[in-house]
Design a protein around this motif. Sequence first.
Motif, PDB file in Angstrom:
ATOM      1  N   MET A   1       0.850  -1.198   0.000  1.00 53.08           N
ATOM      2  CA  MET A   1       0.000   0.000   0.000  1.00 53.08           C
ATOM      3  C   MET A   1       0.883   1.244   0.000  1.00 53.08           C
ATOM      4  N   SER A   2       0.541   2.249  -0.802  1.00 52.24           N
ATOM      5  CA  SER A   2       1.392   3.437  -0.934  1.00 52.24           C
ATOM      6  C   SER A   2       1.333   4.331   0.303  1.00 52.24           C
ATOM      7  N   LEU A   3       0.264   4.212   1.109  1.00 55.43           N
ATOM      8  CA  LEU A   3       0.125   4.968   2.350  1.00 55.43           C
ATOM      9  C   LEU A   3       0.464   4.033   3.507  1.00 55.43           C
ATOM     10  N   ARG A   4       1.455   4.432   4.319  1.00 54.09           N
ATOM     11  CA  ARG A   4       1.926   3.530   5.366  1.00 54.09           C
ATOM     12  C   ARG A   4       2.159   4.292   6.672  1.00 54.09           C
ATOM     13  N   PHE A   5       2.046   3.542   7.766  1.00 49.37           N
ATOM     14  CA  PHE A   5       2.339   4.084   9.085  1.00 49.37           C
ATOM     15  C   PHE A   5       3.335   3.166   9.764  1.00 49.37           C
ATOM     16  N   TYR A   6       4.438   3.759  10.262  1.00 52.41           N
ATOM     17  CA  TYR A   6       5.452   3.003  10.986  1.00 52.41           C
ATOM     18  C   TYR A   6       5.280   3.289  12.478  1.00 52.41           C
ATOM     19  N   GLU A   7       4.760   2.283  13.179  1.00 48.23           N
ATOM     20  CA  GLU A   7       4.349   2.480  14.559  1.00 48.23           C
ATOM     21  C   GLU A   7       5.519   2.824  15.478  1.00 48.23           C
ATOM     22  N   ASP A   8       6.654   2.147  15.303  1.00 49.30           N
ATOM     23  CA  ASP A   8       7.794   2.376  16.199  1.00 49.30           C
ATOM     24  C   ASP A   8       8.283   3.820  16.150  1.00 49.30           C
ATOM     25  N   GLU A   9       8.268   4.395  14.952  1.00 54.00           N
ATOM     26  CA  GLU A   9       8.706   5.782  14.789  1.00 54.00           C
ATOM     27  C   GLU A   9       7.545   6.762  14.859  1.00 54.00           C
ATOM     28  N   HIS A  10       6.328   6.232  14.826  1.00 55.34           N
ATOM     29  CA  HIS A  10       5.108   7.031  14.757  1.00 55.34           C
ATOM     30  C   HIS A  10       5.197   8.044  13.609  1.00 55.34           C
ATOM     31  N   LYS A  11       5.476   7.514  12.423  1.00 53.57           N
ATOM     32  CA  LYS A  11       5.593   8.356  11.237  1.00 53.57           C
ATOM     33  C   LYS A  11       4.742   7.790  10.110  1.00 53.57           C
ATOM     34  N   TYR A  12       4.166   8.724   9.332  1.00 55.59           N
ATOM     35  CA  TYR A  12       3.357   8.375   8.171  1.00 55.59           C
ATOM     36  C   TYR A  12       4.153   8.657   6.903  1.00 55.59           C
ATOM     37  N   PHE A  13       3.991   7.763   5.915  1.00 55.05           N
ATOM     38  CA  PHE A  13       4.660   7.950   4.641  1.00 55.05           C
ATOM     39  C   PHE A  13       3.681   7.679   3.507  1.00 55.05           C
ATOM     40  N   PHE A  14       3.857   8.446   2.442  1.00 54.24           N
ATOM     41  CA  PHE A  14       3.120   8.228   1.202  1.00 54.24           C
ATOM     42  C   PHE A  14       4.132   8.238   0.058  1.00 54.24           C
ATOM     43  N   LYS A  15       4.286   7.082  -0.587  1.00 49.87           N
ATOM     44  CA  LYS A  15       5.265   6.940  -1.675  1.00 49.87           C
ATOM     45  C   LYS A  15       6.643   7.462  -1.254  1.00 49.87           C
ATOM     46  N   ASN A  16       7.077   7.039  -0.085  1.00 50.42           N
ATOM     47  CA  ASN A  16       8.396   7.398   0.465  1.00 50.42           C
ATOM     48  C   ASN A  16       8.524   8.856   0.877  1.00 50.42           C
ATOM     49  N   ARG A  17       7.431   9.594   0.855  1.00 49.09           N
ATOM     50  CA  ARG A  17       7.429  10.957   1.391  1.00 49.09           C
ATOM     51  C   ARG A  17       6.835  10.930   2.791  1.00 49.09           C
ATOM     52  N   GLU A  18       7.505  11.579   3.715  1.00 53.27           N
ATOM     53  CA  GLU A  18       6.972  11.637   5.059  1.00 53.27           C
ATOM     54  C   GLU A  18       5.865  12.682   5.144  1.00 53.27           C
ATOM     55  N   LEU A  19       4.749  12.278   5.729  1.00 55.48           N
ATOM     56  CA  LEU A  19       3.633  13.181   5.967  1.00 55.48           C
ATOM     57  C   LEU A  19       3.538  13.464   7.460  1.00 55.48           C
ATOM     58  N   SER A  20       2.851  14.522   7.802  1.00 52.13           N
ATOM     59  CA  SER A  20       2.654  14.855   9.209  1.00 52.13           C
ATOM     60  C   SER A  20       1.350  14.238   9.702  1.00 52.13           C
ATOM     61  N   GLY A  21       1.354  13.841  10.976  1.00 55.31           N
ATOM     62  CA  GLY A  21       0.090  13.519  11.622  1.00 55.31           C
ATOM     63  C   GLY A  21      -0.670  14.801  11.905  1.00 55.31           C
ATOM     64  N   ILE A  22      -1.837  14.683  12.513  1.00 55.76           N
ATOM     65  CA  ILE A  22      -2.658  15.876  12.726  1.00 55.76           C
ATOM     66  C   ILE A  22      -2.597  16.395  14.158  1.00 55.76           C
ATOM     67  N   THR A  23      -1.969  15.638  15.054  1.00 55.51           N
ATOM     68  CA  THR A  23      -1.883  16.067  16.450  1.00 55.51           C
ATOM     69  C   THR A  23      -1.167  17.409  16.577  1.00 55.51           C
ATOM     70  N   SER A  24      -0.075  17.559  15.823  1.00 57.85           N
ATOM     71  CA  SER A  24       0.698  18.801  15.906  1.00 57.85           C
ATOM     72  C   SER A  24      -0.081  19.990  15.364  1.00 57.85           C
ATOM     73  N   VAL A  25      -0.925  19.743  14.362  1.00 65.93           N
ATOM     74  CA  VAL A  25      -1.746  20.816  13.784  1.00 65.93           C
ATOM     75  C   VAL A  25      -2.756  21.319  14.816  1.00 65.93           C
ATOM     76  N   ILE A  26      -3.485  20.386  15.412  1.00 65.58           N
ATOM     77  CA  ILE A  26      -4.507  20.772  16.389  1.00 65.58           C
ATOM     78  C   ILE A  26      -3.846  21.365  17.627  1.00 65.58           C
ATOM     79  N   GLY A  27      -2.729  20.771  18.031  1.00 64.95           N
ATOM     80  CA  GLY A  27      -2.014  21.281  19.192  1.00 64.95           C
ATOM     81  C   GLY A  27      -1.550  22.706  19.005  1.00 64.95           C
ATOM     82  N   ARG A  28      -1.015  23.007  17.818  1.00 66.78           N
ATOM     83  CA  ARG A  28      -0.570  24.383  17.546  1.00 66.78           C
ATOM     84  C   ARG A  28      -1.750  25.346  17.562  1.00 66.78           C
ATOM     85  N   GLU A  29      -2.859  24.946  16.971  1.00 62.61           N
ATOM     86  CA  GLU A  29      -4.033  25.810  16.899  1.00 62.61           C
ATOM     87  C   GLU A  29      -4.608  26.100  18.281  1.00 62.61           C
ATOM     88  N   LEU A  30      -4.624  25.081  19.131  1.00 60.38           N
ATOM     89  CA  LEU A  30      -5.251  25.223  20.450  1.00 60.38           C
ATOM     90  C   LEU A  30      -4.261  25.553  21.558  1.00 60.38           C
TER      91      LEU A  30
END
Length: 214
Positions: A1-30
Amino acid sequence: MSLRFYEDEHKYFFKNRELSGITSVIGRELGISYPSHVPHIQKAMLRGSAIHKEVEDELNGLDRATDFEARWVLDRLYTRYPQERFSYLPEFLVSDFRLFASSIDVLIVERGSDNVVLIDIKTGVFKQTYCEWQLGIYDLFLRNCIGEVNATHRVYNTKVFQDFPVLIKDNKRCQDLLDKHSDISPSFGLEDIATDLDKREVYNKYLDARSNVF
């Protein structure tokens, strides 16, 4: 699958590009942060991860959950959403396939219909506004992946052993929030490489659950 989550590092990847989770977005806003190096926060995070893992494993047909809090979540879900009618997809990956991704704790799909329930499990204090954003972004990403559905949203809180319906932020407000904080993503500024085929992988997983026979 092109969209993957690596639990040990808690990182998301799409086609070898690292994506951000959304916790940091909401945390910054609030103005909320959870520094993992602080001992009591680290302890709470580990506890939460353990409960989530037990729920995930049972729903994936692995070990039966024995932890009291995980057992409470599962038994309550089974009562409200009987397995004769509903399919369960734990840790269901969704994304905008550009900057952000996340995992819905449990996506519940009513077989033979367009009805879905987005479940979030909280083991700490229930923060309503945070959950409105979080489940709202999940909803946005889910529709981005599978199209229009009849969705409801619910939080199961093991700190007080209650579950709550959540009135989410609408899709436009959630997209505006992501645009506002798009610089958080490691893929910020890179060209869009997503195709309809990438979304199809997520859609097919949903479709299998929708048509699955108990």
